[in-house]
Scaffold this active site. Structure first.
Site, PDB file in Angstrom:
ATOM      1  CG  ASP A  80     -44.540 -94.559  -9.316  1.00  0.00           C
ATOM      2  OD1 ASP A  80     -43.819 -93.853  -8.587  1.00  0.00           O
ATOM      3  OD2 ASP A  80     -44.076 -95.336 -10.187  1.00  0.00           O
ATOM      4  CG  ASP A  91     -39.512 -93.131  -8.450  1.00  0.00           C
ATOM      5  OD1 ASP A  91     -40.722 -93.248  -8.249  1.00  0.00           O
ATOM      6  OD2 ASP A  91     -38.947 -93.483  -9.513  1.00  0.00           O
ATOM      7  CG  HIS A 153     -35.154 -95.399 -12.393  1.00  0.00           C
ATOM      8  ND1 HIS A 153     -35.118 -94.195 -11.739  1.00  0.00           N
ATOM      9  CD2 HIS A 153     -36.387 -95.926 -12.120  1.00  0.00           C
ATOM     10  CE1 HIS A 153     -36.291 -93.993 -11.136  1.00  0.00           C
ATOM     11  NE2 HIS A 153     -37.081 -95.025 -11.340  1.00  0.00           N
ATOM     12  CG  HIS A 161     -35.901 -92.997 -15.659  1.00  0.00           C
ATOM     13  ND1 HIS A 161     -36.218 -94.326 -15.671  1.00  0.00           N
ATOM     14  CD2 HIS A 161     -36.934 -92.379 -15.048  1.00  0.00           C
ATOM     15  CE1 HIS A 161     -37.417 -94.499 -15.088  1.00  0.00           C
ATOM     16  NE2 HIS A 161     -37.869 -93.325 -14.713  1.00  0.00           N
ATOM     17  CD  GLU A 185     -39.826 -98.234 -11.062  1.00  0.00           C
ATOM     18  OE1 GLU A 185     -41.055 -98.108 -11.165  1.00  0.00           O
ATOM     19  OE2 GLU A 185     -39.020 -97.344 -11.358  1.00  0.00           O
ATOM     20  CD  GLU A 277     -40.259 -96.516  -7.982  1.00  0.00           C
ATOM     21  OE1 GLU A 277     -41.427 -96.161  -8.241  1.00  0.00           O
ATOM     22  OE2 GLU A 277     -39.256 -96.161  -8.631  1.00  0.00           O
TER      23      GLU A 277
END
Ligand code: MN
Ligand code: MN
Length: 292
Positions: A80, A91, A153, A161, A185, A277
């Site tokens: 990640d 992300d 998020h 976040h 994700e 993700e």
């Protein structure tokens, strides 16, 4: 947030993901993997938006190697990674099977397919719950469970976040996704589908910049305020800059209430977990997957 920076961060994250997929092999030091990924982000013109997470098997998230880490890559590995360009975020995550296991491969397919299906139904004004529903259904159709207490998020400048969560299961909140930047994700598991908070991860976030007397703690605070701002960072990064005395300073900052220390997130029945993700930019008439 400037759209060009969001797109650039996404492109870097996508390129680094391909690079990582190529070089990661079983029995490599996680420490070496993390450093290679983070260096590549910088080489391509970005900055790590958070420490690379390299979580194995039942560890779902938030394992980043310590400065003297000796763990080797194995099993079902989640990679990640995050990139930012002037605070504009990307992300993204993928999973690798390093033990040639059919079950691992199926788990990976389940989370990847859930992500694809979620992205397919995206448009402006979709409800977060609908995304959760399709993620849940897809993962279940592969014979697994989603992790229900982990979620996607919204993201804002220097804010990973930013308030809105995108669940991995249908919920009763009526949250509508408007224009903006989001991470979706899905996590798939052979276990019960929940995580608990395990050991400390060495990943921190500045939550309060109140004064502290200790010189080493002050030095760390200054570095955080100048370089990491409001994004997560890890003890490994600070040991690299200041030596192992940084660990002492971090403990003082934690005790003084300046930092949040993230726990590792472990699947409750100690079963394996896969993750996929991507970052999505929702615009007026268009949805862009920035990290694909
Ligand atoms: Mn992530
Ligand atoms: Mn995320």
């Amino acid at each position: 947030m400037k759209e060009s920076n969001i797109i650039q961060a996404g492109k870097i994250a996508s390129d680094v993901k391909k690079f990582a997929r190529e070089f990661i092999k079983k029995d490599m030091l996680l420490l070496e993997i993390a450093e290679k990924i983070e260096s590549k982000i910088v080489e391509l013109g970005g900055k790590p938006a958070f420490p690379v997470s390299l979580s194995i098997d039942d560890v779902a998230a938030h394992y980043t190697p310590s400065y003297d880490d000796e763990i080797l890559a194995k099993g079902l590995l989640k990679i990640d990674l995050g990139v930012h360009v002037k605070g504009c975020l990307a992300d993204t995550a993928f999973s690798m099977d390093l033990e040639n296991s059919e079950e691992n491969k199926k788990l990976i397919t389940a989370s990847e397919q859930a992500l694809k299906n979620a992205i397919k139904i995206l448009n402006k004004n979709i409800s977060a719950s609908k995304i959760g529903k399709i993620i849940h259904e897809t993962i279940e159709s592969h014979g697994f469970f989603p992790i229900i207490n982990l979620s996607g998020h919204s993201m804002e400048e220097y804010d990973l976040h930013a308030g809105i969560t995108i669940p991995n299961i249908e919920d009763t909140k009526n949250i509508i996704l408007e224009k903006g930047l989001y991470a979706i994700e899905p996590f798939a598991t052979t276990g019960n589908g929940k995580v608990y908070e395990g050991k400390p991860s060495g990943i921190y976030l500045l939550t309060n910049n109140k004064n502290i007397r200790s010189p080493i703690a002050r030095e760390i605070l200054k570095i955080i305020e100048e370089e990491y701002i409001t994004l997560p960072f890890c003890s490994r990064w600070l040991v690299k800059k200041l030596g192992t005395k940084a660990l002492f300073g971090l403990r003082q900052l934690e005790e003084n209430g300046n930092l949040h220390h993230f726990p590792q997130l472990i699947e409750i029945s100690h079963n394996k977990v896969s993750q996929a993700e991507n970052t999505i930019l929702i615009k007026d008439n268009e949805v862009i997957v920035t990290t694909e």
